[in-house]
Design a protein around this motif. Structure first.
Motif, short mmCIF file in Angstrom:
data_model
loop_
_atom_site.label_atom_id
_atom_site.label_comp_id
_atom_site.label_asym_id
_atom_site.label_seq_id
_atom_site.Cartn_x
_atom_site.Cartn_y
_atom_site.Cartn_z
N THR A 18 -3.47 -10.92 10.06
CA THR A 18 -2.86 -12.45 9.62
C THR A 18 -1.54 -12.61 10.11
N PRO A 70 -3.10 -6.26 5.99
CA PRO A 70 -2.71 -6.54 4.80
C PRO A 70 -3.90 -6.57 3.85
N GLU A 78 0.89 -4.05 3.06
CA GLU A 78 1.09 -5.20 3.91
C GLU A 78 0.67 -4.21 5.04
N GLN A 138 -1.33 -3.55 -3.74
CA GLN A 138 -1.35 -4.56 -2.54
C GLN A 138 -0.71 -4.05 -1.48
#
Length: 619
Positions: free
Chosen positions: A332, A550, A604, A602
């Motif tokens: 990403t 991520p 990273e 979540q």
């Protein structure tokens, strides 16, 4: 006649359909999630409708909201693209019930073929049941959807239940349907498909073959038309089987019938009742626009009795934001620049400066080359990719170039196990040793108006870069005559902030240089500028498991807790990113001393997930 078309999709395919609509004088409507608020397809359409109240991953699966958006925007037709709801019969019915034109096959045809289990029944093929050792290896396959999601190869009977559970979970997340089935896994076969197009007047075209054998995780990477080196009798059988499948369900519109070819025989896989990702190679060879033909068929027009004749050969490569050397981990970040030179076709859903997020498939672009012969098309595509400027996250660009130039592919001898055999060699780093010097010289010019020359002797300038996992240190001096590197046999011919010309051992080469913060791109090489002296605080303890991308932690191994003993290679937790599940395994045999991940978290890229302290014998 269709005047305004809503595309129930996103990214590259939405932009591609909009391009045809613009040529036909049809107004366009985009739908978008919050994550796609500024995406290229959202910006390209004449009108855009936000789909509210759902997560980004679910947005394009909400047929009810998409139909409401079409009505609200004044659209009179809907094109589903591929993926998401493209093969959902209920969505097709909802579009028709709203009085809109459906640019796709009848719901009944979708229903008959969208479920792979029902499609196989229709073709007289039964799935495996009560699997024994004699049946191995087998393939677990999602009944709905495609793109390699919900697929697992099982080689040991004790792994079957776990892989079935994982496939069901992945299929349910991707397609809203967790049904899976088993079939024999045929190794060493080629993935060959036939493009069909049918109208409402009884005409069905078979538009040649495509070979899609180069795959990773059962998802296609390189496709070409026509499929090379097929015996004439086998090619005839493939066309006849495809025609039989289409007529069995009174098919209308564009579709693809897929086969696995092995030992001179065609094994039916499935029928995709939609436009395929790889449709541009068929368009190039036949000189047609399949989207325009889909729209004409939806408007009730008849096809010509016979399709146009094929001309030449076309090859398509899918450029992904992923790292093939790290288990195809999706990447990403900001796509600073994407530019592909040469007379090739580029289909993309991104523009320079766009962000590649975590919610969707990591496809950046499709690059297509067409030429009179296969060898010329392959060479043309490899050269265009090698010269392309791809500035941003790690991509599979180098893998694509090497794949196209591999002798096995060049001679048309590839099969679906190509990357199983050759991935290690194809991802071996091959950095240009002069790229760090070019980066340093360009940086020296970019940061100072007056160079750095001093009348008094001084210490050399030192710059450090990371390239392909290896650190490089560059030393150079500012002199009366310009920059002089401390590198034997290398002379600086020219240097400015964007272009450096070096001569090494009598050979002169030009390097185009671009910099975005600490990221430097020198030709096809990506470098990270490092501080002159390393930061000890940035080091992680041995055995640290860092998030390779991520994503969301979807599972943690049953019973896993701090203090547990784990073995090297043991799966500890699973991350979901871009609709794919990725396993994080123990790097060594030892004790789990820290666990910072839990389902739903979540994370990273680079986040510390867990730490395994190696047992003494493994240190």
């Amino acid at each position: 006649m269709i005047s305004t078309l809503l595309v129930a999709n996103r990214g590259e395919i939405a932009c591609r359909i909009f391009r045809t609509c613009a040529a036909l004088g049809i107004r366009t409507v985009a739908v978008h999630s919050d994550a796609d608020d500024t995406a290229l397809h959202t910006r390209t359409a004449d009108a855009a409708v936000r789909l509210p109240g759902v997560t980004p991953a679910e947005t394009y699966l909400r047929g009810d909201l998409i139909v409401k958006a079409a009505v609200a925007a004044g659209a009179d037709a809907v094109h589903p693209g591929y993926g998401f709801l493209a093969e959902n019969a209920d969505f097709a019915r909802a579009v028709l019930d709203a009085g809109l034109t459906w640019v796709g096959p009848p719901p009944e045809a979708i229903e008959a073929m969208a479920s792979k289990t029902r499609a196989r029944d229709l073709m007289g093929i039964r799935p495996l049941e009560d699997v024994t050792e004699a049946d191995l290896p087998v393939l677990v396959k999602a009944s709905a959807g495609g793109g390699g999601r919900g697929m697992r190869v099982v080689r040991r009977l004790e792994d079957l239940e776990g892989e079935l559970a994982a496939a069901r979970a992945e299929a349910a997340r991707a397609f809203g349907d967790g049904e899976v089935f088993l079939e024999p896994y045929i190794e060493g076969g080629r993935h060959v498909e036939v493009q069909i197009l049918a109208d409402t007047h009884g005409t069905v075209w078979t538009l040649g073959t495509r070979d899609c054998s180069l795959q990773r995780r059962h998802q296609k990477v390189v496709e070409e038309a026509p499929a090379p080196k097929l015996p004439a009798a086998l090619e005839r059988d493939l066309r006849e089987l495809a025609l039989r499948a289409a007529r069995a369900v009174d098919y209308v519109g564009a579709g693809t019938v897929e086969f696995l070819v092995a030992d001179g025989r065609a094994h039916f896989l499935e029928m995709n009742t939609r436009l395929q990702v790889e449709h541009p190679v068929t368009e190039a060879v036949f000189g047609i626009d399949l989207v325009a033909l889909q729209i004409r068929v939806a408007e009730g027009h008849a096809l010509d009795p016979d399709p146009p004749r094929a001309q030449g050969h076309a090859v398509e490569a899918r450029l992904y934001a992923e790292d093939p050397a790290r288990d195809w981990a999706p990447q990403t970040g900001t796509l600073h620049r994407l530019a592909v030179p040469g007379n090739v076709r580029l289909d993309t859903g991104f523009a320079d400066g766009d962000t590649i997020g975590v919610h969707y498939d990591p496809l950046l672009a499709k690059v297509v080359a067409h030429a009179p012969t296969r060898a010329e098309a392959v060479r043309k595509l490899a050269d265009a990719l090698e010269r392309a400027a791809v500035h941003g996250p790690v991509t599979n660009r180098d893998l694509l170039v090497r794949s196209l130039r591999h002798p096995e592919f060049a001679h048309g001898r590839m099969d679906t196990g190509f990357y199983d055999r050759h991935l290690a060699g194809l991802t071996e780093p091959a950095p240009d040793p002069h790229a760090p010097l070019a980066a340093a010289l360009a940086d020296a010019h970019g940061r100072s108006r007056f160079g750095g020359w001093r009348n008094l002797p001084s210490q050399p300038q030192i710059k450090r870069y990371l390239m392909d996992g290896q650190e490089y240190e560059v030393r150079y001096r500012h002199t009366r005559t310009g920059l002089v590197p401390e590198a034997d046999g290398v002379r600086v011919v020219h240097a400015d902030a964007h272009r450096v010309v070096l001569e090494a051992d009598g050979v002169r080469r030009t390097y185009e240089v671009a910099r975005y913060g600490d990221q430097v791109y020198v030709g096809g090489c990506a470098l990270t500028a490092l501080p002159r002296f390393p930061d000890p605080a940035a080091q992680h303890a041995p055995g640290s498991l860092l998030a390779p991308m991520p994503g969301t932690v979807v599972r943690v191994a049953d019973g896993l807790a701090v203090g547990a003993t784990v073995r090297a290679g043991q799966p500890l937790l699973w991350l979901e990113a871009m609709k794919m599940e990725h396993t994080i395994s123990a790097p060594v045999t030892g004790t789990l001393s820290a666990l910072h991940a839990a389902p739903g978290h979540q994370v990273e890229v680079g986040a510390l997930l867990a730490v395994v302290e190696a047992h003494r014998e493994d240190q």
